[in-house]
Design a protein around this motif. Structure first.
Motif, PDB file in Angstrom:
ATOM      1  N   TYR A  50       0.852  -1.242   0.058  1.00  0.00           N
ATOM      2  CA  TYR A  50       0.016   0.002   0.218  1.00  0.00           C
ATOM      3  C   TYR A  50       1.140   1.232  -0.016  1.00  0.00           C
ATOM      4  N   LYS A  51       1.823   1.334   0.831  1.00  0.00           N
ATOM      5  CA  LYS A  51       2.901   2.370   0.826  1.00  0.00           C
ATOM      6  C   LYS A  51       3.387   2.610  -0.369  1.00  0.00           C
ATOM      7  N   LYS A  52       3.841   1.611  -0.878  1.00  0.00           N
ATOM      8  CA  LYS A  52       4.638   1.632  -2.372  1.00  0.00           C
ATOM      9  C   LYS A  52       3.796   2.158  -3.229  1.00  0.00           C
ATOM     10  N   LEU A  53       2.563   1.769  -3.158  1.00  0.00           N
ATOM     11  CA  LEU A  53       1.547   2.203  -4.375  1.00  0.00           C
ATOM     12  C   LEU A  53       1.401   3.543  -4.296  1.00  0.00           C
ATOM     13  N   ILE A  54       0.979   4.072  -2.905  1.00  0.00           N
ATOM     14  CA  ILE A  54       0.757   5.474  -3.000  1.00  0.00           C
ATOM     15  C   ILE A  54       1.735   6.214  -3.233  1.00  0.00           C
ATOM     16  N   GLU A  55       2.994   5.873  -3.115  1.00  0.00           N
ATOM     17  CA  GLU A  55       4.176   6.755  -3.282  1.00  0.00           C
ATOM     18  C   GLU A  55       4.338   6.755  -4.666  1.00  0.00           C
ATOM     19  N   LEU A  56       4.155   5.502  -5.336  1.00  0.00           N
ATOM     20  CA  LEU A  56       4.372   5.620  -6.735  1.00  0.00           C
ATOM     21  C   LEU A  56       3.025   6.486  -7.569  1.00  0.00           C
ATOM     22  N   ASN A  57       2.193   6.564  -7.065  1.00  0.00           N
ATOM     23  CA  ASN A  57       1.054   7.116  -7.513  1.00  0.00           C
ATOM     24  C   ASN A  57       1.391   9.032  -7.442  1.00  0.00           C
ATOM     25  N   HIS A  58       2.175   9.049  -6.265  1.00  0.00           N
ATOM     26  CA  HIS A  58       2.605  10.722  -6.233  1.00  0.00           C
ATOM     27  C   HIS A  58       3.629  10.858  -7.113  1.00  0.00           C
ATOM     28  N   GLN A  59       4.446   9.846  -7.440  1.00  0.00           N
ATOM     29  CA  GLN A  59       5.546  10.168  -8.211  1.00  0.00           C
ATOM     30  C   GLN A  59       5.465  10.212  -9.815  1.00  0.00           C
ATOM     31  N   LYS A  60       4.652   9.443 -10.094  1.00  0.00           N
ATOM     32  CA  LYS A  60       4.576   9.187 -11.549  1.00  0.00           C
ATOM     33  C   LYS A  60       3.278   9.613 -11.956  1.00  0.00           C
ATOM     34  N   ARG A  61       3.038  10.597 -13.027  1.00  0.00           N
ATOM     35  CA  ARG A  61       1.876  11.249 -13.523  1.00  0.00           C
ATOM     36  C   ARG A  61       1.334  10.557 -15.013  1.00  0.00           C
ATOM     37  N   GLU A  62       2.237   9.918 -15.323  1.00  0.00           N
ATOM     38  CA  GLU A  62       1.725   9.269 -16.684  1.00  0.00           C
ATOM     39  C   GLU A  62       1.345   7.927 -16.678  1.00  0.00           C
ATOM     40  N   HIS A  63       0.078   7.703 -17.147  1.00  0.00           N
ATOM     41  CA  HIS A  63      -0.707   6.353 -17.048  1.00  0.00           C
ATOM     42  C   HIS A  63       0.298   5.182 -17.316  1.00  0.00           C
ATOM     43  N   GLU A  64       0.978   5.337 -18.437  1.00  0.00           N
ATOM     44  CA  GLU A  64       1.812   4.162 -18.790  1.00  0.00           C
ATOM     45  C   GLU A  64       2.664   3.838 -17.852  1.00  0.00           C
ATOM     46  N   GLU A  65       3.293   4.806 -17.301  1.00  0.00           N
ATOM     47  CA  GLU A  65       4.691   4.618 -16.282  1.00  0.00           C
ATOM     48  C   GLU A  65       3.899   4.188 -15.064  1.00  0.00           C
ATOM     49  N   PHE A  66       2.945   4.581 -14.607  1.00  0.00           N
ATOM     50  CA  PHE A  66       2.466   4.111 -13.420  1.00  0.00           C
ATOM     51  C   PHE A  66       1.932   2.668 -13.208  1.00  0.00           C
ATOM     52  N   ILE A  67       1.297   2.303 -14.342  1.00  0.00           N
ATOM     53  CA  ILE A  67       0.734   0.767 -14.345  1.00  0.00           C
ATOM     54  C   ILE A  67       2.043   0.053 -14.648  1.00  0.00           C
ATOM     55  N   PHE A  68       2.849   0.206 -15.651  1.00  0.00           N
ATOM     56  CA  PHE A  68       3.991  -0.486 -15.884  1.00  0.00           C
ATOM     57  C   PHE A  68       4.845  -0.657 -14.417  1.00  0.00           C
ATOM     58  N   LEU A  69       5.036   0.090 -13.640  1.00  0.00           N
ATOM     59  CA  LEU A  69       5.645   0.060 -12.551  1.00  0.00           C
ATOM     60  C   LEU A  69       4.919  -0.526 -11.447  1.00  0.00           C
ATOM     61  N   ALA A  70       3.592  -0.265 -11.034  1.00  0.00           N
ATOM     62  CA  ALA A  70       2.830  -0.771 -10.128  1.00  0.00           C
ATOM     63  C   ALA A  70       2.599  -2.260 -10.318  1.00  0.00           C
TER      64      ALA A  70
END
Length: 242
Positions: A50-70
């Motif tokens: 959960y913490k990693k996902l929240i942090e990633l969501n704040h860091q990455k604004r592009e849809h493609e990058e967010f989903i790839f890393l998530a």
């Protein structure tokens, strides 16, 4: 705690399985991962993820990058997956790019555009075990800012180690033979307009180290452009006189 997540038509009963299937349902995955219901569940079920996902969501604004890393938060040890594509090696990715040539796949472009490939290598620590390819990819990410298509096809040629191109349904492994056919009157306009635009052939020549041929071909393109501009100019003048 047992649970079932529905991702379009898929019933998923583990976070690892969610990570494995996200690349097939990217829009639905983004909607799920950013929903209050899922975030509340994840916070209780696995607080670290959960913490990693929240942090990633704040860091990455592009849809493609967010989903790839998530997807790697939920399934860390996984091959390369993005927008319906799955690759077990860098070579497979390179082959897919070249097999599409001279056409360009915008989703394969994402690997350089959003630095997905270099980030994947860092997550898997391939930046240390395969430093040569990692540095090549980092350099191509920089080139992408200047010339997207050239960087894209160079990535394909370098990763696949392929020295053959397919053009107009014919395969070429010899630069001289390619040029002899290219400069025929019936081919030169069609070849030059497409090659200059998508960089497929110029990237092939660059990969082969045929820099002089790149310069030679660029001069041909420039000559054709000059002729076309002169023709258009004369046509406009002729219409004005009439």
């Amino acid at each position: 705690m047992n649970f079932v997540i529905t991702l379009e038509d898929q019933r998923i009963d583990s976070l690892e399985d969610l990570g494995r299937k996200m690349y097939l349902y990217e829009d639905a995955s983004e909607a799920l991962l950013t929903s209050n219901k899922f975030l509340k569940f994840l916070k209780e079920y696995d607080y670290e993820k959960y913490k990693k996902l929240i942090e990633l969501n704040h860091q990455k604004r592009e849809h493609e990058e967010f989903i790839f890393l998530a997807q790697y938060i939920f399934c860390p040890l996984m091959n390369i997956r993005h927008h319906g594509y799955e690759f077990n090696s860098l070579e497979e990715l390179g082959e897919k790019i070249i097999n599409y040539g001279p056409e360009i796949d915008i989703y394969l472009k994402d690997f350089l555009k959003f630095h997905l490939l270099s980030q994947y290598m860092e997550m898997m620590e391939y930046d240390k075990s395969d430093k040569k390819n990692y540095l090549v990819i980092k350099n191509l990410e920089k080139l992408f800012l200047e010339n997207e298509n050239k960087a894209y096809f160079l990535l394909g040629f370098i990763l696949s180690k392929c020295d053959i191109i397919t053009y107009c349904k014919r395969q070429y492994d010899d630069v001289n033979r390619f040029f002899l056919e290219m400069v025929l009157d019936r081919n030169i306009i069609a070849y030059s307009s497409l090659i200059d635009k998508n960089q497929y052939v110029l990237s092939w020549l660059t990969y082969l180290g045929k820099i002089s041929q790149v310069d030679k071909y660029q001069s041909i393109i420039n000559s054709i452009k000059a002729l076309e501009e002169n023709y258009e100019c004369r046509t406009k003048i002729s219409k004005m006189v009439k």
